[in-house]
Design a protein around this motif. Structure first.
Motif, PDB file in Angstrom:
ATOM      1  N   ASP A 155      32.482  34.879  48.198  1.00  0.00           N
ATOM      2  CA  ASP A 155      32.486  36.092  49.029  1.00  0.00           C
ATOM      3  C   ASP A 155      33.859  36.739  49.054  1.00  0.00           C
ATOM      4  O   ASP A 155      33.973  37.968  49.021  1.00  0.00           O
ATOM      5  N   LEU A 156      34.897  35.927  49.099  1.00  0.00           N
ATOM      6  CA  LEU A 156      36.259  36.464  49.136  1.00  0.00           C
ATOM      7  C   LEU A 156      36.563  37.268  47.873  1.00  0.00           C
ATOM      8  O   LEU A 156      37.211  38.313  47.937  1.00  0.00           O
ATOM      9  N   GLN A 157      36.052  36.825  46.750  1.00  0.00           N
ATOM     10  CA  GLN A 157      36.296  37.549  45.501  1.00  0.00           C
ATOM     11  C   GLN A 157      35.697  38.955  45.573  1.00  0.00           C
ATOM     12  O   GLN A 157      36.324  39.926  45.164  1.00  0.00           O
ATOM     13  N   HIS A 158      34.505  39.082  46.125  1.00  0.00           N
ATOM     14  CA  HIS A 158      33.881  40.401  46.267  1.00  0.00           C
ATOM     15  C   HIS A 158      34.638  41.264  47.277  1.00  0.00           C
ATOM     16  O   HIS A 158      34.811  42.463  47.068  1.00  0.00           O
ATOM     17  N   TRP A 159      35.059  40.662  48.394  1.00  0.00           N
ATOM     18  CA  TRP A 159      35.798  41.421  49.406  1.00  0.00           C
ATOM     19  C   TRP A 159      37.100  41.968  48.827  1.00  0.00           C
ATOM     20  O   TRP A 159      37.471  43.107  49.075  1.00  0.00           O
ATOM     21  N   VAL A 160      37.803  41.108  48.070  1.00  0.00           N
ATOM     22  CA  VAL A 160      39.077  41.536  47.487  1.00  0.00           C
ATOM     23  C   VAL A 160      38.846  42.651  46.471  1.00  0.00           C
ATOM     24  O   VAL A 160      39.523  43.677  46.481  1.00  0.00           O
ATOM     25  N   ALA A 161      37.866  42.473  45.593  1.00  0.00           N
ATOM     26  CA  ALA A 161      37.588  43.486  44.568  1.00  0.00           C
ATOM     27  C   ALA A 161      37.189  44.810  45.206  1.00  0.00           C
ATOM     28  O   ALA A 161      37.689  45.875  44.812  1.00  0.00           O
ATOM     29  N   ASP A 162      36.320  44.757  46.210  1.00  0.00           N
ATOM     30  CA  ASP A 162      35.888  45.993  46.876  1.00  0.00           C
ATOM     31  C   ASP A 162      37.026  46.641  47.652  1.00  0.00           C
ATOM     32  O   ASP A 162      37.188  47.864  47.628  1.00  0.00           O
ATOM     33  N   GLY A 163      37.816  45.823  48.349  1.00  0.00           N
ATOM     34  CA  GLY A 163      38.931  46.358  49.128  1.00  0.00           C
ATOM     35  C   GLY A 163      39.985  47.013  48.255  1.00  0.00           C
ATOM     36  O   GLY A 163      40.465  48.111  48.552  1.00  0.00           O
ATOM     37  N   VAL A 164      40.340  46.367  47.165  1.00  0.00           N
ATOM     38  CA  VAL A 164      41.355  46.931  46.264  1.00  0.00           C
ATOM     39  C   VAL A 164      40.818  48.185  45.594  1.00  0.00           C
ATOM     40  O   VAL A 164      41.516  49.201  45.489  1.00  0.00           O
ATOM     41  N   SER A 165      39.564  48.150  45.152  1.00  0.00           N
ATOM     42  CA  SER A 165      38.969  49.316  44.499  1.00  0.00           C
ATOM     43  C   SER A 165      38.922  50.515  45.439  1.00  0.00           C
ATOM     44  O   SER A 165      39.285  51.635  45.048  1.00  0.00           O
ATOM     45  N   SER A 166      38.491  50.291  46.680  1.00  0.00           N
ATOM     46  CA  SER A 166      38.414  51.413  47.623  1.00  0.00           C
ATOM     47  C   SER A 166      39.808  51.929  47.980  1.00  0.00           C
ATOM     48  O   SER A 166      40.006  53.139  48.144  1.00  0.00           O
ATOM     49  N   ARG A 167      40.794  51.048  48.076  1.00  0.00           N
ATOM     50  CA  ARG A 167      42.163  51.496  48.391  1.00  0.00           C
ATOM     51  C   ARG A 167      42.762  52.303  47.244  1.00  0.00           C
ATOM     52  O   ARG A 167      43.431  53.309  47.459  1.00  0.00           O
ATOM     53  N   LEU A 168      42.534  51.863  46.017  1.00  0.00           N
ATOM     54  CA  LEU A 168      43.042  52.614  44.872  1.00  0.00           C
ATOM     55  C   LEU A 168      42.343  53.960  44.743  1.00  0.00           C
ATOM     56  O   LEU A 168      42.962  54.967  44.399  1.00  0.00           O
ATOM     57  N   GLN A 169      41.045  53.991  45.055  1.00  0.00           N
ATOM     58  CA  GLN A 169      40.322  55.253  45.018  1.00  0.00           C
ATOM     59  C   GLN A 169      40.817  56.183  46.117  1.00  0.00           C
ATOM     60  O   GLN A 169      40.989  57.382  45.895  1.00  0.00           O
ATOM     61  N   ALA A 170      41.094  55.634  47.304  1.00  0.00           N
ATOM     62  CA  ALA A 170      41.599  56.448  48.407  1.00  0.00           C
ATOM     63  C   ALA A 170      43.004  56.989  48.113  1.00  0.00           C
ATOM     64  O   ALA A 170      43.383  58.038  48.620  1.00  0.00           O
ATOM     65  N   SER A 171      43.756  56.273  47.283  1.00  0.00           N
ATOM     66  CA  SER A 171      45.100  56.744  46.949  1.00  0.00           C
ATOM     67  C   SER A 171      45.064  57.902  45.968  1.00  0.00           C
ATOM     68  O   SER A 171      46.073  58.560  45.756  1.00  0.00           O
ATOM     69  N   GLY A 172      43.921  58.137  45.347  1.00  0.00           N
ATOM     70  CA  GLY A 172      43.791  59.273  44.454  1.00  0.00           C
ATOM     71  C   GLY A 172      43.771  58.941  42.987  1.00  0.00           C
ATOM     72  O   GLY A 172      43.788  59.840  42.150  1.00  0.00           O
ATOM     73  N   LEU A 173      43.766  57.655  42.633  1.00  0.00           N
ATOM     74  CA  LEU A 173      43.717  57.308  41.211  1.00  0.00           C
ATOM     75  C   LEU A 173      42.430  57.821  40.598  1.00  0.00           C
ATOM     76  O   LEU A 173      41.344  57.649  41.158  1.00  0.00           O
ATOM     77  N   ASP A 174      42.554  58.468  39.463  1.00  0.00           N
ATOM     78  CA  ASP A 174      41.394  59.040  38.799  1.00  0.00           C
ATOM     79  C   ASP A 174      41.541  58.869  37.297  1.00  0.00           C
ATOM     80  O   ASP A 174      42.386  59.534  36.704  1.00  0.00           O
ATOM     81  N   PRO A 175      40.847  57.981  36.666  1.00  0.00           N
ATOM     82  CA  PRO A 175      39.822  57.076  37.163  1.00  0.00           C
ATOM     83  C   PRO A 175      40.441  55.813  37.758  1.00  0.00           C
ATOM     84  O   PRO A 175      41.565  55.454  37.435  1.00  0.00           O
ATOM     85  N   VAL A 176      39.675  55.145  38.603  1.00  0.00           N
ATOM     86  CA  VAL A 176      40.134  53.888  39.206  1.00  0.00           C
ATOM     87  C   VAL A 176      40.036  52.793  38.144  1.00  0.00           C
ATOM     88  O   VAL A 176      38.996  52.641  37.502  1.00  0.00           O
ATOM     89  N   PRO A 177      41.117  52.050  37.929  1.00  0.00           N
ATOM     90  CA  PRO A 177      41.069  50.978  36.928  1.00  0.00           C
ATOM     91  C   PRO A 177      40.072  49.886  37.323  1.00  0.00           C
ATOM     92  O   PRO A 177      39.728  49.727  38.493  1.00  0.00           O
ATOM     93  N   HIS A 178      39.625  49.130  36.339  1.00  0.00           N
ATOM     94  CA  HIS A 178      38.741  47.991  36.580  1.00  0.00           C
ATOM     95  C   HIS A 178      39.535  46.910  37.315  1.00  0.00           C
ATOM     96  O   HIS A 178      40.664  46.608  36.946  1.00  0.00           O
ATOM     97  N   ILE A 179      38.932  46.328  38.342  1.00  0.00           N
ATOM     98  CA  ILE A 179      39.605  45.312  39.153  1.00  0.00           C
ATOM     99  C   ILE A 179      39.116  43.932  38.715  1.00  0.00           C
ATOM    100  O   ILE A 179      37.919  43.659  38.700  1.00  0.00           O
ATOM    101  N   THR A 180      40.063  43.060  38.351  1.00  0.00           N
ATOM    102  CA  THR A 180      39.756  41.677  38.009  1.00  0.00           C
ATOM    103  C   THR A 180      40.444  40.778  39.028  1.00  0.00           C
ATOM    104  O   THR A 180      41.658  40.879  39.210  1.00  0.00           O
TER     105      THR A 180
END
Length: 187
Positions: A155-180
Motif C-alpha cells: 500500500d505504501l508503494q501506491h501511496w508514494v507513487a500517487d502522492g509524488v505523481s500528483s505533486r509533480l502534476q500540481a507543480s506544472g510538469l507537462d508531461p509528468v514523468p513516470h514514477i518508479t
C-alpha cells in the motif's frame, strides 16, 4: 512585444572543461615562470625546456612524426570545436504555465531535473510510514527510494507513487514523468 516563439534550450554547464582548461593553463604558466627565472639566474634555459624545440627543429616537414603530430593535433582541435558548437542534452523538464494577464505573448518555464527529484523526495517525507526518501530524475522517469519501518509495503508503494505523481502534476510538469518507487523495509 509579440515576436516569434523562442524555445528554451538550456545548455549544460561547462564547468568541468573550464576547470580542466584553467588547470592546464595554470600549470603551463607556472612552468614558464619557473623556466624564465631559471634563465635569469643561470643564464640559459633549462635543459628540459629546450629539448622539445631542439627535437622539433631536427624533424623534417615530410617525416612520419610530423604527419602524425599534425593529424593528432587536428583531431584534438576538431573535437574541442565540436564540444563548443554542439549543444548538450536538455537537462530540464518543461512546465506548463497558465496564461497570465500580466505577461504578454507566450512564455515558457522549465524545472531542472534535480529540482524535480528534490520535490519528489520532499513529498515522500510527508507520507505516513516513510522514514526517509531520496529521488533521482531523468527526462522521462523519477526514481524514488523510500525507507520505511513497515513490513507490508504494498500500500505504501501506491501511496508514494500517487502522492509524488500528483505533486509533480500540481507543480506544472507537462508531461509528468513516470514514477518508479523502490521501498526498503528497515524492520
Amino acid at each position: 512585444m509579440n515576436g516569434p516563439r523562442v524555445r528554451l534550450r538550456p545548455r549544460p554547464s561547462r564547468a568541468v572543461p573550464a576547470v580542466v582548461c584553467s588547470l592546464v593553463l595554470l600549470a603551463a604558466g607556472v612552468l614558464l615562470v619557473w623556466a624564465a627565472i631559471a634563465r635569469l639566474v643561470e643564464g640559459q634555459w633549462p635543459r628540459f625546456f629546450t629539448a622539445v624545440p631542439d627535437w622539433l627543429a631536427s624533424l623534417s616537414w615530410n617525416s612520419p612524426g610530423s604527419w602524425i603530430a599534425g593529424i593528432v593535433l587536428a583531431v584534438i582541435g576538431a573535437l574541442l570545436l565540436l564540444t563548443v558548437l554542439i549543444p548538450g542534452r536538455f537537462h530540464s523538464l518543461p512546465l506548463h504555465l497558465e496564461p497570465s494577464p500580466e505577461v504578454t505573448g507566450t512564455s515558457e518555464a522549465v524545472m531542472p531535473r534535480r529540482a524535480a527529484a528534490r520535490l519528489a523526495a520532499a513529498t515522500c517525507e510527508h507520507i505516513d510510514g516513510v522514514s526517509s526518501a531520496s529521488a533521482t530524475a531523468s527526462d522521462r522517469e523519477v526514481r524514488v527510494n523510500v525507507t520505511t519501518a513497515l513490513r507490508n509495503t504494498a500500500d505504501l508503494q501506491h501511496w508514494v507513487a500517487d502522492g509524488v505523481s500528483s505533486r509533480l502534476q500540481a507543480s506544472g510538469l507537462d508531461p509528468v514523468p513516470h514514477i518508479t518507487v523502490t521501498i526498503r523495509s528497515s524492520s
